[in-house]
Design a protein around this motif. Structure first.
Motif, PDB file in Angstrom:
ATOM      1  N   SER A  47      83.818  73.159  -7.421  1.00 32.15           N
ATOM      2  CA  SER A  47      83.900  71.801  -7.116  1.00 32.15           C
ATOM      3  C   SER A  47      82.961  71.323  -5.891  1.00 32.15           C
ATOM      4  CB  SER A  47      85.201  71.140  -7.291  1.00 32.15           C
ATOM      5  OG  SER A  47      85.601  71.415  -8.496  1.00 32.15           O
ATOM      6  N   SER A  48      82.405  70.193  -5.938  1.00 28.47           N
ATOM      7  CA  SER A  48      81.676  69.636  -4.662  1.00 28.47           C
ATOM      8  C   SER A  48      82.516  68.721  -3.928  1.00 28.47           C
ATOM      9  CB  SER A  48      80.362  68.957  -5.042  1.00 28.47           C
ATOM     10  OG  SER A  48      79.424  69.863  -5.730  1.00 28.47           O
ATOM     11  N   PHE A  49      82.576  68.762  -2.681  1.00 30.19           N
ATOM     12  CA  PHE A  49      83.563  67.909  -1.845  1.00 30.19           C
ATOM     13  C   PHE A  49      82.830  67.002  -0.874  1.00 30.19           C
ATOM     14  CE2 PHE A  49      85.846  71.709  -3.380  1.00 30.19           C
ATOM     15  CZ  PHE A  49      87.239  71.339  -3.733  1.00 30.19           C
ATOM     16  N   GLY A  72      87.275  65.945  -4.045  1.00 31.55           N
ATOM     17  CA  GLY A  72      86.004  66.565  -4.708  1.00 31.55           C
ATOM     18  C   GLY A  72      86.012  66.228  -6.096  1.00 31.55           C
ATOM     19  N   THR A  73      84.736  66.544  -6.574  1.00 34.01           N
ATOM     20  CA  THR A  73      84.415  66.594  -8.278  1.00 34.01           C
ATOM     21  C   THR A  73      85.499  67.450  -9.144  1.00 34.01           C
ATOM     22  OG1 THR A  73      82.949  68.221  -8.112  1.00 34.01           O
ATOM     23  CG2 THR A  73      82.072  66.243  -7.878  1.00 34.01           C
ATOM     24  N   GLN A  74      85.575  66.858 -10.438  1.00 37.40           N
ATOM     25  CA  GLN A  74      86.493  67.456 -11.258  1.00 37.40           C
ATOM     26  C   GLN A  74      87.816  67.214 -11.165  1.00 37.40           C
ATOM     27  OE1 GLN A  74      84.940  71.669 -11.094  1.00 37.40           O
ATOM     28  NE2 GLN A  74      83.809  71.252 -13.099  1.00 37.40           N
ATOM     29  N   GLY A  75      88.103  66.112 -10.266  1.00 35.64           N
ATOM     30  CA  GLY A  75      89.543  65.887 -10.060  1.00 35.64           C
ATOM     31  C   GLY A  75      90.294  66.845  -9.171  1.00 35.64           C
ATOM     32  N   THR A  76      89.296  67.384  -8.465  1.00 39.31           N
ATOM     33  CA  THR A  76      90.021  68.285  -7.313  1.00 39.31           C
ATOM     34  C   THR A  76      90.521  68.158  -5.945  1.00 39.31           C
ATOM     35  OG1 THR A  76      88.569  69.828  -8.719  1.00 39.31           O
ATOM     36  CG2 THR A  76      89.720  70.947  -6.775  1.00 39.31           C
ATOM     37  N   ILE A 116      93.776  67.702 -10.605  1.00 41.65           N
ATOM     38  CA  ILE A 116      94.969  66.576 -11.180  1.00 41.65           C
ATOM     39  C   ILE A 116      94.687  66.572 -12.607  1.00 41.65           C
ATOM     40  CG2 ILE A 116      95.776  64.226 -10.919  1.00 41.65           C
ATOM     41  CD1 ILE A 116      94.637  64.424  -8.025  1.00 41.65           C
ATOM     42  N   PRO A 117      95.896  66.725 -13.476  1.00 48.44           N
ATOM     43  CA  PRO A 117      95.584  66.171 -14.739  1.00 48.44           C
ATOM     44  C   PRO A 117      95.246  64.896 -15.037  1.00 48.44           C
ATOM     45  CG  PRO A 117      97.738  67.443 -14.192  1.00 48.44           C
ATOM     46  CD  PRO A 117      97.335  67.172 -13.195  1.00 48.44           C
ATOM     47  N   GLY A 118      94.342  64.739 -15.937  1.00 46.98           N
ATOM     48  CA  GLY A 118      93.870  63.390 -16.415  1.00 46.98           C
ATOM     49  C   GLY A 118      92.650  62.923 -15.463  1.00 46.98           C
ATOM     50  N   ALA A 119      92.443  63.558 -14.372  1.00 38.83           N
ATOM     51  CA  ALA A 119      91.425  63.031 -13.421  1.00 38.83           C
ATOM     52  C   ALA A 119      90.172  64.212 -13.676  1.00 38.83           C
ATOM     53  CB  ALA A 119      92.034  63.154 -12.168  1.00 38.83           C
ATOM     54  N   GLU A 120      89.945  64.847 -14.520  1.00 43.01           N
ATOM     55  CA  GLU A 120      89.228  66.043 -14.524  1.00 43.01           C
ATOM     56  C   GLU A 120      87.701  65.393 -14.553  1.00 43.01           C
ATOM     57  OE1 GLU A 120      92.790  67.468 -16.686  1.00 43.01           O
ATOM     58  OE2 GLU A 120      91.661  65.515 -16.565  1.00 43.01           O
ATOM     59  N   LYS A 121      87.533  64.295 -14.956  1.00 45.50           N
ATOM     60  CA  LYS A 121      86.185  63.604 -14.925  1.00 45.50           C
ATOM     61  C   LYS A 121      85.870  62.574 -13.689  1.00 45.50           C
ATOM     62  CE  LYS A 121      85.620  63.461 -20.074  1.00 45.50           C
ATOM     63  NZ  LYS A 121      85.527  62.465 -21.272  1.00 45.50           N
ATOM     64  N   LEU A 122      86.784  62.682 -12.798  1.00 38.69           N
ATOM     65  CA  LEU A 122      86.661  61.823 -11.603  1.00 38.69           C
ATOM     66  C   LEU A 122      85.985  62.668 -10.177  1.00 38.69           C
ATOM     67  CD1 LEU A 122      89.958  60.046 -11.810  1.00 38.69           C
ATOM     68  CD2 LEU A 122      87.789  59.500 -12.700  1.00 38.69           C
ATOM     69  N   ASP A 123      85.500  61.860  -9.419  1.00 39.81           N
ATOM     70  CA  ASP A 123      85.043  62.628  -8.222  1.00 39.81           C
ATOM     71  C   ASP A 123      85.634  61.866  -7.006  1.00 39.81           C
ATOM     72  OD1 ASP A 123      83.200  63.322  -5.989  1.00 39.81           O
ATOM     73  OD2 ASP A 123      81.528  62.723  -6.800  1.00 39.81           O
ATOM     74  N   PHE A 124      86.329  62.535  -6.334  1.00 40.67           N
ATOM     75  CA  PHE A 124      87.124  62.029  -5.251  1.00 40.67           C
ATOM     76  C   PHE A 124      86.608  61.939  -3.990  1.00 40.67           C
ATOM     77  CE2 PHE A 124      91.271  63.613  -7.791  1.00 40.67           C
ATOM     78  CZ  PHE A 124      91.383  61.814  -8.171  1.00 40.67           C
ATOM     79  N   ARG A 125      85.921  60.780  -3.478  1.00 39.68           N
ATOM     80  CA  ARG A 125      84.927  60.833  -2.458  1.00 39.68           C
ATOM     81  C   ARG A 125      85.554  60.384  -1.016  1.00 39.68           C
ATOM     82  NH1 ARG A 125      79.359  60.248  -3.619  1.00 39.68           N
ATOM     83  NH2 ARG A 125      78.743  61.217  -5.269  1.00 39.68           N
ATOM     84  N   LEU A 168      94.001  59.386  -2.827  1.00 42.51           N
ATOM     85  CA  LEU A 168      92.580  59.918  -3.153  1.00 42.51           C
ATOM     86  C   LEU A 168      91.860  58.882  -3.995  1.00 42.51           C
ATOM     87  CD1 LEU A 168      93.367  63.413  -4.732  1.00 42.51           C
ATOM     88  CD2 LEU A 168      92.154  63.034  -2.778  1.00 42.51           C
ATOM     89  N   MET A 169      90.719  58.672  -3.368  1.00 46.58           N
ATOM     90  CA  MET A 169      89.750  57.381  -3.871  1.00 46.58           C
ATOM     91  C   MET A 169      88.681  57.931  -4.927  1.00 46.58           C
ATOM     92  SD  MET A 169      86.786  54.995  -1.814  1.00 46.58           S
ATOM     93  CE  MET A 169      85.729  56.353  -2.227  1.00 46.58           C
ATOM     94  N   SER A 170      88.901  57.591  -6.011  1.00 50.90           N
ATOM     95  CA  SER A 170      87.710  57.996  -7.020  1.00 50.90           C
ATOM     96  C   SER A 170      86.552  57.069  -7.095  1.00 50.90           C
ATOM     97  CB  SER A 170      88.282  57.921  -8.342  1.00 50.90           C
ATOM     98  OG  SER A 170      87.306  58.172  -9.480  1.00 50.90           O
ATOM     99  N   ALA A 171      85.340  57.790  -6.748  1.00 52.76           N
ATOM    100  CA  ALA A 171      84.092  56.885  -6.705  1.00 52.76           C
ATOM    101  C   ALA A 171      83.251  57.001  -7.848  1.00 52.76           C
ATOM    102  CB  ALA A 171      83.256  57.227  -5.683  1.00 52.76           C
ATOM    103  N   GLY A 172      83.130  55.827  -8.376  1.00 52.09           N
ATOM    104  CA  GLY A 172      82.204  55.832  -9.845  1.00 52.09           C
ATOM    105  C   GLY A 172      82.229  54.259 -10.375  1.00 52.09           C
ATOM    106  N   PRO A 173      81.589  54.081 -11.411  1.00 49.16           N
ATOM    107  CA  PRO A 173      81.522  52.851 -11.988  1.00 49.16           C
ATOM    108  C   PRO A 173      82.913  52.517 -12.618  1.00 49.16           C
ATOM    109  CG  PRO A 173      79.453  53.992 -12.547  1.00 49.16           C
ATOM    110  CD  PRO A 173      80.380  54.953 -12.157  1.00 49.16           C
TER     111      PRO A 173
END
Length: 345
Positions: free
Chosen positions: A30-32, A46-50, A66-75, A87-92
């Protein structure tokens, strides 16, 4: 319950040459970009809800998804205490990616405590005042107006910025290293890019109005200031560049010694894109996904810290920790940097 993986990473003692980062192997690609600490607690997102967590200043780590956050990128993230983290998810927002996740048990369980689903929201970074027990969430401008939320008791209140300055067309903030917003007590500073010229926005206290300093530094798509770092309440640095040109210095470092009333260009700048700046006495340290460097303020001298891939860096005790793309984690000691400056040219 958590799923996918829970890995404990034990870090051994490795040989380290002067000024070189010591990589730490972790079991995820994952990218952090999110990285913060509180005492010996270090958290990463980071990415993939990690996320990653160390409770012993980096001696051991665990990484989870995190279950349910697999498509999220925590920035970005904020650490409230040893058990309590946001944790903050960045994205539209229209894609379900503008959300804040909360744990009360050091990452064993998470739930969404705030999210925006209507179109137009994109979260950029968060800051937290541990003494006042309140913080701020910065989002991209909507209709060229500042979009900012105050955080208290897990309640996110959007601030009325109708009377704040109108931002430039296409101007926004970068969800990069969680430091496009800087907070020193009640003093808030914001910086970004995308507009015609670089600006630094400020609000000095709760009763003061927002104002900005406009520079003569051109910005544009993918180009601007990505990070504000503070030495104290008066001394700040702003760094950035163009994230498409990792080994070029496309904009100068800006400095202020009077709390942001006036800003000056630093005459000597490293030749790479900088995504994060921190003060780690007696150095200013800058990092981007290609390189990092340290500046000795009294000697007015730079030393390159070697190739690195760290989007974000923080100081934890006598060490600087960095994290970046494809599971890149590493550290460098201040004593190693000291020796670099003492070494013969």
């Amino acid at each position: 319950m958590m799923k996918k993986y829970t890995i404990i990473c034990f870090i051994g003692i490795l040989c380290q040459s002067f000024g070189q980062w010591m990589p730490v192997e972790i079991p995820t690609k994952s990218s952090f970009r999110a990285l913060k600490s509180l005492g010996q607690e270090i958290w990463a997102g980071g990415t993939q809800g990690t996320f990653g967590h160390s409770s012993d200043a980096g001696k051991t780590w665990r990484f989870m998804q995190i279950p349910g956050a697999e498509k999220l990128d925590f920035r970005d993230l904020v650490i409230l205490n040893k058990q309590d983290v946001l944790l903050m998810s960045a994205g539209p927002s229209e894609e379900g990616k503008a959300s804040i996740w909360h744990t009360l048990d050091a990452g064993e369980n998470w739930k969404i405590v705030f999210e925006k689903k209507e179109p137009g929201f994109f979260f950029d970074c968060m800051q937290w005042d541990i003494n006042q027990q309140e913080g701020w969430l910065l989002a991209d401008p909507i209709q060229q107006k500042l979009t900012l939320f105050q955080i208290r008791n897990n309640i996110f209140t959007q601030i009325d910025t109708a009377n704040s300055p109108l931002l430039q067309p296409k101007e926004a903030f970068f969800a990069a290293s969680g430091s496009s917003l800087s907070m020193q007590g009640d003093h808030l500073l914001l910086t970004g890019g995308g507009g015609t010229l670089a600006r630094i926005y400020q609000k000095h206290n709760p009763k003061s109005a927002w104002n900005y300093t406009e520079t003569n530094i051109p910005t544009g798509e993918a180009k601007g200031y990505f990070s504000i770092g503070s030495k104290n309440k008066k001394t700040f640095w702003a760094v950035g560049g163009d994230y498409r040109k990792l080994n070029e210095s496309s904009i100068p470092i800006l400095t202020t010694q009077d709390g942001g009333k006036s800003w000056q260009k630093l005459n000597d700048n490293p030749s790479f894109y900088m995504e994060k700046v921190i003060w780690a006495k007696p150095y200013w340290i800058v990092s981007g996904p290609s390189q990092s460097a340290a500046y000795h303020e009294k000697k007015k001298q730079w030393k390159n810290l070697g190739p690195s891939s760290y989007h974000n860096i923080i100081q934890v005790g006598e060490e600087i920790w960095g994290i970046g793309a494809k599971g890149q984690l590493g550290k460098i000691s201040l004593s190693s940097i000291d020796k670099l400056f003492l070494a013969e040219k």
